[in-house]
Scaffold this active site. Structure first.
Site, PDB file in Angstrom:
ATOM      1  N   HIS A  18     -19.124  37.066 -38.226  1.00 54.66           N
ATOM      2  CA  HIS A  18     -19.830  36.040 -37.444  1.00 54.66           C
ATOM      3  C   HIS A  18     -21.255  35.854 -37.958  1.00 54.66           C
ATOM      4  O   HIS A  18     -21.755  34.734 -38.048  1.00 54.66           O
ATOM      5  CB  HIS A  18     -19.883  36.442 -35.962  1.00 54.66           C
ATOM      6  CG  HIS A  18     -18.544  36.586 -35.299  1.00 54.66           C
ATOM      7  ND1 HIS A  18     -18.129  37.744 -34.699  1.00 54.66           N
ATOM      8  CD2 HIS A  18     -17.526  35.710 -35.134  1.00 54.66           C
ATOM      9  CE1 HIS A  18     -16.921  37.586 -34.185  1.00 54.66           C
ATOM     10  NE2 HIS A  18     -16.526  36.361 -34.446  1.00 54.66           N
ATOM     11  N   LYS A  42      -7.657  39.459 -21.497  1.00 59.58           N
ATOM     12  CA  LYS A  42      -7.997  40.413 -20.442  1.00 59.58           C
ATOM     13  C   LYS A  42      -9.451  40.860 -20.537  1.00 59.58           C
ATOM     14  O   LYS A  42     -10.236  40.262 -21.241  1.00 59.58           O
ATOM     15  CB  LYS A  42      -7.029  41.587 -20.493  1.00 59.58           C
ATOM     16  CG  LYS A  42      -6.722  42.052 -21.885  1.00 59.58           C
ATOM     17  CD  LYS A  42      -5.597  43.062 -21.874  1.00 59.58           C
ATOM     18  CE  LYS A  42      -5.345  43.481 -23.266  1.00 59.58           C
ATOM     19  NZ  LYS A  42      -5.233  44.551 -23.892  1.00 59.58           N
ATOM     20  N   ARG A  91     -10.478  32.786 -41.860  1.00 59.25           N
ATOM     21  CA  ARG A  91     -10.272  33.923 -42.758  1.00 59.25           C
ATOM     22  C   ARG A  91      -8.975  33.794 -43.538  1.00 59.25           C
ATOM     23  O   ARG A  91      -8.856  34.298 -44.639  1.00 59.25           O
ATOM     24  CB  ARG A  91     -10.205  35.228 -41.947  1.00 59.25           C
ATOM     25  CG  ARG A  91     -11.491  35.639 -41.304  1.00 59.25           C
ATOM     26  CD  ARG A  91     -11.273  36.742 -40.290  1.00 59.25           C
ATOM     27  NE  ARG A  91     -10.452  36.286 -39.185  1.00 59.25           N
ATOM     28  CZ  ARG A  91     -10.014  37.049 -38.190  1.00 59.25           C
ATOM     29  NH1 ARG A  91     -10.315  38.329 -38.179  1.00 59.25           N
ATOM     30  NH2 ARG A  91      -9.284  36.546 -37.220  1.00 59.25           N
ATOM     31  N   SER A 129     -12.614  41.602 -34.946  1.00 60.43           N
ATOM     32  CA  SER A 129     -13.206  42.235 -33.756  1.00 60.43           C
ATOM     33  C   SER A 129     -12.218  43.218 -33.127  1.00 60.43           C
ATOM     34  O   SER A 129     -12.604  44.290 -32.654  1.00 60.43           O
ATOM     35  CB  SER A 129     -13.575  41.166 -32.719  1.00 60.43           C
ATOM     36  OG  SER A 129     -14.578  40.329 -33.206  1.00 60.43           O
TER      37      SER A 129
HETATM   38  N1  COA Z   1     -15.408  36.611 -40.643  1.00 59.46           N
HETATM   39  C1  COA Z   1     -14.683  37.629 -40.157  1.00 59.46           C
HETATM   40  N2  COA Z   1     -14.053  37.579 -38.980  1.00 59.46           N
HETATM   41  C2  COA Z   1     -14.166  36.476 -38.237  1.00 59.46           C
HETATM   42  C3  COA Z   1     -14.905  35.384 -38.672  1.00 59.46           C
HETATM   43  C4  COA Z   1     -15.537  35.482 -39.932  1.00 59.46           C
HETATM   44  N3  COA Z   1     -16.246  34.484 -40.434  1.00 59.46           N
HETATM   45  N4  COA Z   1     -14.822  34.426 -37.738  1.00 59.46           N
HETATM   46  C5  COA Z   1     -14.066  34.909 -36.766  1.00 59.46           C
HETATM   47  N5  COA Z   1     -13.664  36.144 -37.047  1.00 59.46           N
HETATM   48  C6  COA Z   1     -12.750  36.974 -36.245  1.00 59.46           C
HETATM   49  C7  COA Z   1     -13.289  37.774 -35.135  1.00 59.46           C
HETATM   50  O1  COA Z   1     -13.682  39.025 -35.592  1.00 59.46           O
HETATM   51  C8  COA Z   1     -12.107  37.838 -34.187  1.00 59.46           C
HETATM   52  O2  COA Z   1     -11.230  38.846 -34.590  1.00 59.46           O
HETATM   53  P1  COA Z   1      -9.817  39.148 -33.874  1.00 59.46           P
HETATM   54  O3  COA Z   1      -8.837  38.279 -34.568  1.00 59.46           O
HETATM   55  O4  COA Z   1      -9.590  40.565 -34.108  1.00 59.46           O
HETATM   56  O5  COA Z   1     -10.020  38.816 -32.424  1.00 59.46           O
HETATM   57  C9  COA Z   1     -11.432  36.510 -34.373  1.00 59.46           C
HETATM   58  O6  COA Z   1     -11.839  36.058 -35.634  1.00 59.46           O
HETATM   59  C10 COA Z   1     -11.797  35.445 -33.394  1.00 59.46           C
HETATM   60  O7  COA Z   1     -12.822  35.842 -32.537  1.00 59.46           O
HETATM   61  P2  COA Z   1     -14.023  34.949 -32.161  1.00 59.46           P
HETATM   62  O8  COA Z   1     -14.705  34.437 -33.369  1.00 59.46           O
HETATM   63  O9  COA Z   1     -14.867  35.705 -31.192  1.00 59.46           O
HETATM   64  O10 COA Z   1     -13.393  33.672 -31.478  1.00 59.46           O
HETATM   65  P3  COA Z   1     -12.205  33.545 -30.445  1.00 59.46           P
HETATM   66  O11 COA Z   1     -10.969  33.187 -31.199  1.00 59.46           O
HETATM   67  O12 COA Z   1     -12.167  34.677 -29.510  1.00 59.46           O
HETATM   68  O13 COA Z   1     -12.706  32.237 -29.670  1.00 59.46           O
HETATM   69  C11 COA Z   1     -12.556  30.396 -28.168  1.00 59.46           C
HETATM   70  C12 COA Z   1     -11.828  31.438 -29.005  1.00 59.46           C
HETATM   71  C13 COA Z   1     -13.587  31.027 -27.262  1.00 59.46           C
HETATM   72  C14 COA Z   1     -13.273  29.397 -29.066  1.00 59.46           C
HETATM   73  C15 COA Z   1     -11.464  29.671 -27.348  1.00 59.46           C
HETATM   74  O14 COA Z   1     -10.681  30.635 -26.678  1.00 59.46           O
HETATM   75  C16 COA Z   1     -12.049  28.713 -26.328  1.00 59.46           C
HETATM   76  O15 COA Z   1     -12.457  27.622 -26.664  1.00 59.46           O
HETATM   77  N6  COA Z   1     -12.100  29.163 -25.064  1.00 59.46           N
HETATM   78  C17 COA Z   1     -12.626  28.374 -23.962  1.00 59.46           C
HETATM   79  C18 COA Z   1     -11.492  27.869 -23.090  1.00 59.46           C
HETATM   80  C19 COA Z   1     -10.898  26.610 -23.684  1.00 59.46           C
HETATM   81  O16 COA Z   1     -11.566  25.594 -23.864  1.00 59.46           O
HETATM   82  N7  COA Z   1      -9.580  26.662 -23.941  1.00 59.46           N
HETATM   83  C20 COA Z   1      -8.848  25.559 -24.507  1.00 59.46           C
HETATM   84  C21 COA Z   1      -9.044  25.441 -25.994  1.00 59.46           C
HETATM   85  S1  COA Z   1      -8.063  24.141 -26.656  1.00 59.46           S
END
Ligand code: COA
Length: 154
Positions: A18, A42, A91, A129
């Protein structure tokens, strides 16, 4: 054209992946809002307050980066910010499949929104993560994967 972008995620925890994304984006976009989502699934490992505080600490050197939390739909948060651009990191091909769905559904709910992608750097492409949480839970050293502020929180 002035571009304000939202970089959303759960950031549970913020990783070097990130950080790489935000530091590169800070040189491209005029203004970045890091939008910390409550949690898609969760109970997160870190509370919302902890995740926001860690992001603020890590990015305090970047004047065009701010950090906010949101609960609910990302498109609703984007509306409150008058933002039309979402940034996400990729990724792998499996990330793309999920991101394609997210972007498509967000665009259906808010047609003005566009999602742009940046590929993860080769140094951070393997970081997740979920795996960081697992290593820490088993007593492993996560300092190669997360900023020091985050490593100190485990
Ligand atoms: N390099 C390495 N790892 C990366 C990265 C990068 N550049 N970018 C992301 N990651 C990884 C993170 O480490 C994490 O790892 P994991 O696969 O082990 O969990 C994963 O990618 C994604 O995590 P994060 O970047 O925190 O994003 P997320 O996928 O949790 O986010 C939201 C999702 C919050 C954007 C989405 O759930 C959302 O919009 N929620 C709001 C509710 C909503 O509107 N829902 C409807 C959507 S249509």
């Amino acid at each position: 054209m002035t571009q304000h972008v939202i970089y959303p995620g759960t950031f549970d925890p913020l990783t070097n992946g990130h950080v790489d994304m935000v530091e590169r984006a800070a040189g491209i976009f005029e203004n970045i809002v890091i939008a910390v989502a409550k949690s898609a699934g969760k109970e997160p490992r870190f509370s919302m307050e902890e995740r926001v505080d860690m992001c603020k600490e890590v990015f305090k050197h970047l004047k065009n980066v701010s950090v906010e939390s949101f609960d609910g739909l990302l498109v609703e948060f984007a509306k409150t910010k008058n933002a039309t651009l979402i940034l996400r990191g990729l990724r792998s091909a499996s990330d793309f499949d999920f991101e394609f769905q997210l972007a498509g559904m967000n665009k259906t709910m808010l047609p003005a929104i566009e999602t742009v992608y940046m590929s993860a750097s080769k140094e951070t492409v393997a970081i997740s993560s979920t795996i960081v949480r697992e290593i820490a839970a088993m007593g492993g050293d996560v300092s190669a994967f997360v900023p020091p502020v985050v490593a100190n929180h485990f």
